[in-house]
Scaffold this motif. Structure first.
Motif, PDB file in Angstrom:
ATOM      1  N   TYR A  37       0.751  -1.095   0.297  1.00  0.00           N
ATOM      2  CA  TYR A  37       0.035  -0.078  -0.103  1.00  0.00           C
ATOM      3  C   TYR A  37       1.089   1.278   0.014  1.00  0.00           C
ATOM      4  O   TYR A  37       1.630   1.561   1.048  1.00  0.00           O
ATOM      5  CB  TYR A  37      -0.854   0.197   1.155  1.00  0.00           C
ATOM      6  CG  TYR A  37      -1.822  -1.032   1.284  1.00  0.00           C
ATOM      7  CD1 TYR A  37      -2.834  -1.254   0.451  1.00  0.00           C
ATOM      8  CD2 TYR A  37      -1.822  -2.039   2.142  1.00  0.00           C
ATOM      9  CE1 TYR A  37      -3.818  -2.225   0.434  1.00  0.00           C
ATOM     10  CE2 TYR A  37      -2.566  -3.270   2.159  1.00  0.00           C
ATOM     11  CZ  TYR A  37      -3.787  -3.384   1.496  1.00  0.00           C
ATOM     12  OH  TYR A  37      -4.691  -4.254   1.495  1.00  0.00           O
ATOM     13  N   PHE A  40       4.297   1.116   2.030  1.00  0.00           N
ATOM     14  CA  PHE A  40       4.190   0.050   3.107  1.00  0.00           C
ATOM     15  C   PHE A  40       3.850  -1.365   2.372  1.00  0.00           C
ATOM     16  O   PHE A  40       2.973  -1.748   1.573  1.00  0.00           O
ATOM     17  CB  PHE A  40       3.063   0.427   3.829  1.00  0.00           C
ATOM     18  CG  PHE A  40       2.699  -0.704   4.963  1.00  0.00           C
ATOM     19  CD1 PHE A  40       3.746  -1.099   5.985  1.00  0.00           C
ATOM     20  CD2 PHE A  40       1.359  -1.258   5.107  1.00  0.00           C
ATOM     21  CE1 PHE A  40       3.404  -1.868   6.749  1.00  0.00           C
ATOM     22  CE2 PHE A  40       1.324  -2.307   5.850  1.00  0.00           C
ATOM     23  CZ  PHE A  40       2.230  -2.721   6.771  1.00  0.00           C
ATOM     24  N   ALA A  42       2.685  -4.884   2.906  1.00  0.00           N
ATOM     25  CA  ALA A  42       1.672  -5.488   3.835  1.00  0.00           C
ATOM     26  C   ALA A  42       1.807  -7.073   3.812  1.00  0.00           C
ATOM     27  O   ALA A  42       1.366  -7.641   4.798  1.00  0.00           O
ATOM     28  CB  ALA A  42       0.137  -5.188   3.514  1.00  0.00           C
ATOM     29  N   PRO A  61      -2.514 -13.481  13.402  1.00  0.00           N
ATOM     30  CA  PRO A  61      -3.083 -12.263  14.268  1.00  0.00           C
ATOM     31  C   PRO A  61      -3.622 -11.247  13.324  1.00  0.00           C
ATOM     32  O   PRO A  61      -3.238 -11.049  12.072  1.00  0.00           O
ATOM     33  CB  PRO A  61      -1.796 -11.730  15.138  1.00  0.00           C
ATOM     34  CG  PRO A  61      -0.868 -12.699  14.711  1.00  0.00           C
ATOM     35  CD  PRO A  61      -1.200 -13.741  13.460  1.00  0.00           C
ATOM     36  N   SER A  62      -4.460 -10.189  13.983  1.00  0.00           N
ATOM     37  CA  SER A  62      -4.902  -9.208  13.287  1.00  0.00           C
ATOM     38  C   SER A  62      -3.899  -8.231  12.472  1.00  0.00           C
ATOM     39  O   SER A  62      -2.615  -8.078  13.153  1.00  0.00           O
ATOM     40  CB  SER A  62      -5.419  -8.408  14.236  1.00  0.00           C
ATOM     41  OG  SER A  62      -6.673  -8.049  14.132  1.00  0.00           O
ATOM     42  N   GLY A  63      -4.106  -7.478  11.290  1.00  0.00           N
ATOM     43  CA  GLY A  63      -3.070  -7.085  10.745  1.00  0.00           C
ATOM     44  C   GLY A  63      -1.853  -7.659  10.195  1.00  0.00           C
ATOM     45  O   GLY A  63      -1.151  -6.751   9.414  1.00  0.00           O
ATOM     46  N   CYS A  64      -1.863  -8.953   9.950  1.00  0.00           N
ATOM     47  CA  CYS A  64      -0.736  -9.614   9.459  1.00  0.00           C
ATOM     48  C   CYS A  64      -1.090  -9.730   8.069  1.00  0.00           C
ATOM     49  O   CYS A  64      -0.054 -10.361   7.397  1.00  0.00           O
ATOM     50  CB  CYS A  64      -0.446 -10.739  10.196  1.00  0.00           C
ATOM     51  SG  CYS A  64      -1.732 -12.141   9.812  1.00  0.00           S
ATOM     52  N   GLY A  65      -2.189  -9.211   7.375  1.00  0.00           N
ATOM     53  CA  GLY A  65      -2.098  -9.423   5.857  1.00  0.00           C
ATOM     54  C   GLY A  65      -3.080 -10.179   5.300  1.00  0.00           C
ATOM     55  O   GLY A  65      -2.981 -10.552   3.901  1.00  0.00           O
ATOM     56  N   VAL A  80      -8.216  -0.230  -4.063  1.00  0.00           N
ATOM     57  CA  VAL A  80      -7.406   0.830  -3.307  1.00  0.00           C
ATOM     58  C   VAL A  80      -6.272   1.229  -4.225  1.00  0.00           C
ATOM     59  O   VAL A  80      -5.508   0.534  -4.755  1.00  0.00           O
ATOM     60  CB  VAL A  80      -6.549  -0.081  -2.111  1.00  0.00           C
ATOM     61  CG1 VAL A  80      -5.914   1.020  -1.554  1.00  0.00           C
ATOM     62  CG2 VAL A  80      -7.541  -0.766  -1.241  1.00  0.00           C
ATOM     63  N   ARG A 249       6.690  -5.003  10.028  1.00  0.00           N
ATOM     64  CA  ARG A 249       5.054  -4.940   9.892  1.00  0.00           C
ATOM     65  C   ARG A 249       4.443  -5.774   8.620  1.00  0.00           C
ATOM     66  O   ARG A 249       3.419  -5.746   8.388  1.00  0.00           O
ATOM     67  CB  ARG A 249       4.390  -3.479  10.132  1.00  0.00           C
ATOM     68  CG  ARG A 249       4.844  -3.133  11.541  1.00  0.00           C
ATOM     69  CD  ARG A 249       4.285  -1.803  11.966  1.00  0.00           C
ATOM     70  NE  ARG A 249       2.522  -1.840  11.578  1.00  0.00           N
ATOM     71  CZ  ARG A 249       2.239  -1.089  10.840  1.00  0.00           C
ATOM     72  NH1 ARG A 249       3.031  -0.355  10.291  1.00  0.00           N
ATOM     73  NH2 ARG A 249       0.867  -1.123  10.629  1.00  0.00           N
TER      74      ARG A 249
HETATM   75  N1  LIG Z   1      -6.486   0.237   2.064  1.00  0.00           N
HETATM   76  C1  LIG Z   1      -5.367   0.281   2.925  1.00  0.00           C
HETATM   77  N2  LIG Z   1      -4.463   1.205   2.809  1.00  0.00           N
HETATM   78  C2  LIG Z   1      -3.463   0.963   3.623  1.00  0.00           C
HETATM   79  N3  LIG Z   1      -2.979   0.127   4.411  1.00  0.00           N
HETATM   80  C3  LIG Z   1      -3.957  -1.042   4.353  1.00  0.00           C
HETATM   81  C4  LIG Z   1      -5.092  -0.828   3.791  1.00  0.00           C
HETATM   82  N4  LIG Z   1      -5.698  -2.096   4.241  1.00  0.00           N
HETATM   83  C5  LIG Z   1      -4.818  -2.728   4.722  1.00  0.00           C
HETATM   84  N5  LIG Z   1      -3.664  -1.868   5.295  1.00  0.00           N
HETATM   85  C6  LIG Z   1      -2.655  -2.582   6.102  1.00  0.00           C
HETATM   86  O1  LIG Z   1      -2.113  -3.696   5.619  1.00  0.00           O
HETATM   87  C7  LIG Z   1      -1.981  -4.304   6.718  1.00  0.00           C
HETATM   88  C8  LIG Z   1      -2.655  -5.738   6.697  1.00  0.00           C
HETATM   89  O2  LIG Z   1      -3.953  -5.654   6.717  1.00  0.00           O
HETATM   90  P1  LIG Z   1      -5.005  -6.471   6.569  1.00  0.00           P
HETATM   91  O3  LIG Z   1      -4.577  -7.337   5.373  1.00  0.00           O
HETATM   92  O4  LIG Z   1      -6.417  -6.157   6.718  1.00  0.00           O
HETATM   93  O5  LIG Z   1      -4.801  -7.779   7.777  1.00  0.00           O
HETATM   94  P2  LIG Z   1      -5.607  -8.594   8.360  1.00  0.00           P
HETATM   95  O6  LIG Z   1      -6.759  -9.134   7.333  1.00  0.00           O
HETATM   96  O7  LIG Z   1      -4.857  -9.958   8.708  1.00  0.00           O
HETATM   97  O8  LIG Z   1      -6.022  -8.320   9.487  1.00  0.00           O
HETATM   98  C9  LIG Z   1      -2.135  -3.594   7.952  1.00  0.00           C
HETATM   99  O9  LIG Z   1      -1.265  -3.086   8.537  1.00  0.00           O
HETATM  100  C10 LIG Z   1      -3.305  -2.693   7.467  1.00  0.00           C
HETATM  101  O10 LIG Z   1      -3.061  -1.408   8.207  1.00  0.00           O
END
Ligand SMILES: Nc1ncnc2c1ncn2[C@@H]1O[C@H](COP(=O)(O)OP(=O)(O)O)[C@@H](O)[C@H]1O
Ligand SMILES: [Mg+2]
Lengths: 280, 227
Positions: A37, A40, A42, A61-65, A80, A249
């Motif tokens: 993104y 970053f 992800a 875990p949450s936020g792992c992509g 996006v 991250r």
């Molecule tokens: N549309 C977005 N724009 C920027 N960052 C994003 C977006 N969607 C998710 N992220 C970031 O990417 C990472 C992975 O998110 P996500 O795939 O939703 O994780 P999970 O489903 O495992 O909780 C996180 O750090 C989140 O903040």
């Protein structure tokens, strides 16, 4: 559901062999995939087969992509603007990100069900008809009706809604709405169905119905499900992908194996800790 | 929502299971020792006690099985936790059977009454000592998750087998030499057989310990010698 006669244009397929059977075909192949993104990262360097007519669960875990990885499987991440990928994802051996590939066609073959049931504020019939019309040209009223019925039966919802097809989808319970959304997705005749935490808004009984439905659907579809409920992953899936965040991250895949192995003797200590509830 | 259950509750229940498995282990060790002591001392009261205490062993086994089931149902353990619980259930059953062997020896002693022993006891008490040592070390391996120790315990089964064969051969010579000794020889044969089975069951315990630690099911062959 076995008495359902599929419409002529839905090819009949053989029943899926048991998980233990030797010959598995990868319906999709994720090859050294990273998803960004902006700057970053992800998801980092994931390589993974997605086996044909099997259920693959993505846990971590949450936020792992997890969702990011899932959405990249049907190019939904392109919604996006800042998102981009490196690496390759193949569907039946063809790169879905290759130049000239129409993302709409990819999404027809790789459908998606979301976390919250999201039916349209229309009748039950209209919701399914939408899924069919989305990817098909004109068809006769009776053909459309047949396919609506078929999809509802396929999603194990027909008996509950056959007398109220004209009623608003919003009159259905949460669990029924989610099965309606599954019916709408499969009405488009995808080959792969992606589900992002499809039961997180549902009660246990509705959850079990969706899980039963998934077992039914895997006869014909390849399913990938993101779930934060480890027991659900253990119950429903054949293969499990364990993801975790690196110090920078970025989410990486730390283990991929048969679900039974992941939940009884995982190889990676972090998987062990996670499935044992020792994480965090 | 990352953790569907609270770890501390699971840890607490696992600790209770471990404690009870250890208690069962020392109870079985005690039963085996007392059964053979009753034979040596021709102490019928002690033999009757061994038979009576077997009921307590059964209860403890069922208690452990129930605890394991409850923990599986309530905590949905996975991986090493799940393996430890499943191994503990098998071990409880196995140890209950070992106690049956001790009670079996107790019954033999009761049946012998005050009839004189056919021969002085030498190998049978040695079998008992090795059995109890094996069981003790198996419990240590269980608590520490020590697979090499479990493997070393398995190796000692050979010692018990050798003693058993020795006892068997000796008793057969008595029976052939004087058929009137058959009944008294058979008593001792039963005792030796029970001890031989006890040691076999300790090797089963060791296999379950290996499973709990590594997830591998099956024979726990003694490690090949390095040289
Ligand atoms: N549309 C977005 N724009 C920027 N960052 C994003 C977006 N969607 C998710 N992220 C970031 O990417 C990472 C992975 O998110 P996500 O795939 O939703 O994780 P999970 O489903 O495992 O909780 C996180 O750090 C989140 O903040
Ligand atoms: Mg997500």
């Amino acid at each position: 559901m076995t008495d359902t006669v599929p419409p002529a244009n839905v090819p009949a397929r053989e029943a899926a062999p048991p998980v233990s059977a030797g010959a598995l075909t990868a319906k999709m192949h994720v090859d050294n995939l990273s998803v960004f993104y902006g700057s970053f990262r992800a998801v980092a360097e994931v390589t993974l087969p997605i086996y044909d007519r099997r259920i693959t669960a993505i846990i971590g875990p949450s936020g792992c992509g997890k969702s990011t990885l899932l959405r990249s499987l049907n190019r939904m991440n392109e919604l996006v603007p800042s998102a981009r990928i490196e690496g390759h994802i193949a569907l039946d051996g063809n790169d879905i990100y290759a130049p000239g590939v129409d993302p709409v066609l990819v999404r027809r073959r790789v459908g998606m069900v979301f976390q919250k049931p999201n039916p349209f504020p229309k009748s039950i019939h209209e919701n399914i008809a939408y899924g069919i019309r989305l990817y098909n040209g004109h068809m006769s009223r009776s053909e459309l009706d047949d396919r609506v019925v078929h999809s509802l039966k396929r999603a194990a919802l027909w008996d509950e809604v056959k007398d109220k097809l004209k009623q608003s989808a919003y009159a259905l319970s949460g669990g029924q709405q989610q099965r309606l959304c599954i019916a709408r997705t499969i009405a488009a005749e995808p080959e792969v169905v992606l589900m992002d935490e499809p039961c997180s808004a549902l009660d246990p009984v509705a959850t079990l119905k969706i899980e039963e439905l998934m077992q039914e659907l895997k006869q014909d579809y390849t399913i990938v499900i993101v779930t934060h409920n480890m027991q659900q992953a253990a119950r429903v899936s054949d293969y499990t992908v364990m993801m975790m965040m690196r110090p920078d991250r970025a989410g990486e895949m730390i283990e991929f194996d048969e679900t039974q192995v992941i939940f009884t003797k995982p190889r990676d200590k972090r998987t062990e800790d996670y499935v044992s509830g020792r994480f965090g | 929502m990352a953790t569907p259950f609270t770890r501390s509750a699971l840890d607490h229940e696992l600790q209770n299971i471990r404690d009870d498995v250890l208690r069962l282990g020392s109870l079985v060790e005690e039963q085996t020792e007392r059964a053979v002591r009753a034979l040596k001392d021709r102490n019928l009261d002690l033999a009757r006690q061994v038979v009576a205490v077997d009921e307590r062993v059964n209860q403890l086994r069922y208690k452990i099985e129930e605890q394991c089931l409850t923990t599986i149902a309530r905590q949905q353990p996975a991986a090493a936790d799940l393996r430890l619980i499943v191994a503990s259930m098998h071990m409880a059953v196995e140890m209950e059977r070992m106690a049956d062997h001790a009670a079996g020896i107790g019954s033999v002693v009761i049946r012998m009454g005050h009839e004189p022993l056919l021969k002085p006891l030498i190998d049978i008490p040695r079998m008992q000592i090795i059995c109890c040592e094996m069981l003790h070390q198996a419990m240590e391996a269980y608590i520490k998750g020590d697979v090499p120790l479990a493997r070393a315990v398995v190796k000692r089964d050979e010692e018990v087998d050798q003693l058993y064969n020795q006892v068997l051969r000796e008793l057969i010579t008595y029976m052939i030499g004087d058929p009137r000794t058959t009944t008294r020889a058979t008593y001792l044969l039963w005792v030796a057989h029970n001890l031989e089975r006890t040691a076999d069951r300790v090797t089963n315990l060791c296999e379950r310990i290996q499973f709990a630690v590594t997830g591998e099911l099956g024979d726990l062959a003694p490690e090949e010698d390095e040289n």
